[in-house]
Design an enzyme around this catalytic site. Sequence first.
Site, mmCIF file in Angstrom:
data_model
loop_
_atom_site.group_PDB
_atom_site.id
_atom_site.type_symbol
_atom_site.label_atom_id
_atom_site.label_comp_id
_atom_site.label_asym_id
_atom_site.label_seq_id
_atom_site.Cartn_x
_atom_site.Cartn_y
_atom_site.Cartn_z
ATOM 1 N N ASP A 1 0.866 -1.174 0.000
ATOM 2 C CA ASP A 1 0.000 0.000 0.000
ATOM 3 C C ASP A 1 0.914 1.239 0.000
ATOM 4 O O ASP A 1 2.127 1.146 0.166
ATOM 5 C CB ASP A 1 -0.972 -0.017 1.194
ATOM 6 C CG ASP A 1 -2.202 0.866 0.924
ATOM 7 O OD1 ASP A 1 -2.170 1.654 -0.042
ATOM 8 O OD2 ASP A 1 -3.187 0.772 1.677
HETATM 9 C C1 BGC Z 1 -5.016 3.331 0.329
HETATM 10 C C2 BGC Z 1 -5.328 2.304 -0.738
HETATM 11 C C3 BGC Z 1 -5.209 2.931 -2.101
HETATM 12 C C4 BGC Z 1 -3.818 3.523 -2.247
HETATM 13 C C5 BGC Z 1 -3.539 4.133 -3.609
HETATM 14 C C6 BGC Z 1 -3.732 4.086 0.067
HETATM 15 O O1 BGC Z 1 -3.556 5.155 0.927
HETATM 16 O O2 BGC Z 1 -4.951 2.674 1.572
HETATM 17 O O3 BGC Z 1 -6.602 1.758 -0.527
HETATM 18 O O4 BGC Z 1 -5.489 1.972 -3.089
HETATM 19 O O5 BGC Z 1 -3.645 4.527 -1.263
HETATM 20 O O6 BGC Z 1 -4.196 5.307 -3.785
#
Ligand code: BGC
Length: 730
Positions: free
Chosen positions: A286
């Site tokens: 993530d």
């Molecule tokens: C979130 C994810 C997301 C990613 C990309 C993160 O902060 O937890 O769910 O897909 O950002 O934007």
Amino acid sequence: MVKFLTLLAFCCFQLAYPQQPLYKQAEIPIEKRIKDLLKRMTVEEKILQLNQYKLGANTNINNIGAASNEIPAGIGSLIYFGGDPEFRNQIQKKAVEESRLGIPILFGYDIIHGCRTLYPIPLAQACSWNLDLVKTNSSMSAKETVLSGVDWVFSPMIDVSRDPRWGRVAEGYGEDPYVNAVFGVATIQGYQGTSLSDPYSVAACLKHYVGYGMSEGGRDYRYSNISKQSLWETYLPSFEAGINAGAATVMSSFNDISGIPATSNYYTLTEILKKRWKHDGFVVSDWNAIEQLINQGVAQDKKEAGMKAFLAGVEMDMIDNIYLEHFKELLAEKKISIQSIDEAVTRILRVKFRLGLFENPYTTIIEKEKRYLQPESIKNAAKLAEESIVLLKNENNILPISPLLKKIALVGPMAKDKQNLMGSWSGYAKSADVETIFSGMEKEFSNKAQLNYAKGCDFDGDDESGFEEAIKVANQSDIIVVCLGERRVWSGENASRSTLSLPIIQEKLVEELKKTGKPIVLILSNGRPIELERLEKFSDAILEIWQPGVAGGTPVAGIVSGRINPSAKLAITFPLVTGQIPTYYNMRPSAREAKLGAYQDKPTEPLYWFGHGLSYTTYKYSEATLSSPRIKPSEKLTVQVKVTNTGDVSGKESVLWYISDPVSSISRPLKELKFFEKKEIPAGNEVVYTFEIDPNRDLAYYDEEGHKILEPGIFYVHVDDQKIKFELLK
Ligand code: BGC
């Protein structure tokens, strides 16, 4: 002879395309193409494939950082915020035509509940119990996504969560493992179609793996204390189902699982995901999660964090550049091996080959008007919103509004709002496309009733100056429809709340309106269950519309007028007060009878259980019948119930089937949902619902090592308020 012809065909092909390397030849099996390509790649080129940069303006306020200007042509992936396919093609050209090997870039983005045509938030979708509709909408969303230049969506989120203080409950399918599993699968099927290489398929990404929904105290990005037993029975099943459905990729989560961060968790990422479940796509970290291993206390610097994440099984580094900066050094020090880099690159290339990116790296550019918001997707968005709106309360059948009531007061901060009806993660949607509740009501009631509008107050703050006008219009009307709720930024990522109740100003407005003596219909738009202890008492009817997306006020008005019969049921329990959290239907049994150990100051029962939802018609369930009172593990048992629509209007009824196992080696939940089905029943008609119980699927359970246990003995199948006994023989 066959061999000779094959050889001949091969030689002809070679003559026609003399310079074409094997990996560029579409007819060659993917695994051979990957091997051929790997042989040609330098270490630097391999490492670049393991990284994801960002491109374009970032609209996620939680992820700080300027967009990358310098995109290396050989980068593995980009998070593409732009939504402009022409710009994507320019960047892709760099990779395909200017990099040495021409490996296409994989463009990913957060398309969560619709791309430009915005659907209700996932939590609302689950309340529809309509898997076909969710699948259809996901495939329509995939088409808009592809046309925007995106190949890979960071969705579905299938994190079971039983703490609605956590803002991300909005993004998943509620409190139940089975519901998360089947809605996740329907979404994957919609995105990925029959083949990833179809022109309008996108690769799905199961997130957040795993246990993120257990974040302590509902606070985001926190520690999660998860026993191995709950990991296997509560948090892993939806992911296992998603992998079996062929999800192309997985995103690791921010939380740590009893001390081992999900980003560096070898047990979940490698032992379970890759070895047991045989997932052959890749895992992306993530946002910033690899570097965060330092904050989480398991790595002393970025280099160690990168090493730990990679060795645990994270193949792609989302925006941290740690793999890029440290892998050559880690290789030289023999802390990671070239074999494991090859394995990781293989997984990433496999997804690119499966998507057909080597053959079709560019997005087809079509006119903007044809790209988005096509009549069919708008229609389906409205249908899904209709089916996800839950009628929580309807005293004296105050809804639908009687045609005799000619003056309707429409009050509240949500009545003319567009932005907040969108919910969090709105893709490339525009609030201008959203129908407000006010305009939906205006169209619905034109020539039938007069609308008297007053805002009354804002979503928060303490300005009561609008109360007077609201009370005035209420006094001039026969019924009050008051539209309240949460701003969209109050749920979603990094949007935890310590209380589920609405700000006092909103509650006060309803309290004042109640004093007019007029009936009150409360319309709620929010991304989580709301504490309704006080508001429920002031309201004659309550309609939970969640965040319905682009259709906004049209389905809401349709339900208020009676044109649409509500058919949704809750996929998450509404506690009476925040202090009841966690409260969910599939708890384990208590040591003493329910009235002992209960709260002394408040009821222990929630206000509305999982599965609650009213209709404008009534249904009568017949006595359920079993095909046999006992079965062997290899047999199947059929249970049926006849449901009659005993009211005056047609309706759609979802029948939920649960199983309970009162005596087992590991105590089982009071009941567990195993199957559901939604069917239309015209007024006066009856329909038979059938559940086929498969002992290995429906009666077995996981132990803490992830082994399935099937124990003979007495079981019950539950439907409506019936509980039917049967026996599983040895
Ligand atoms: C979130 C994810 C997301 C990613 C990309 C993160 O902060 O937890 O769910 O897909 O950002 O934007």
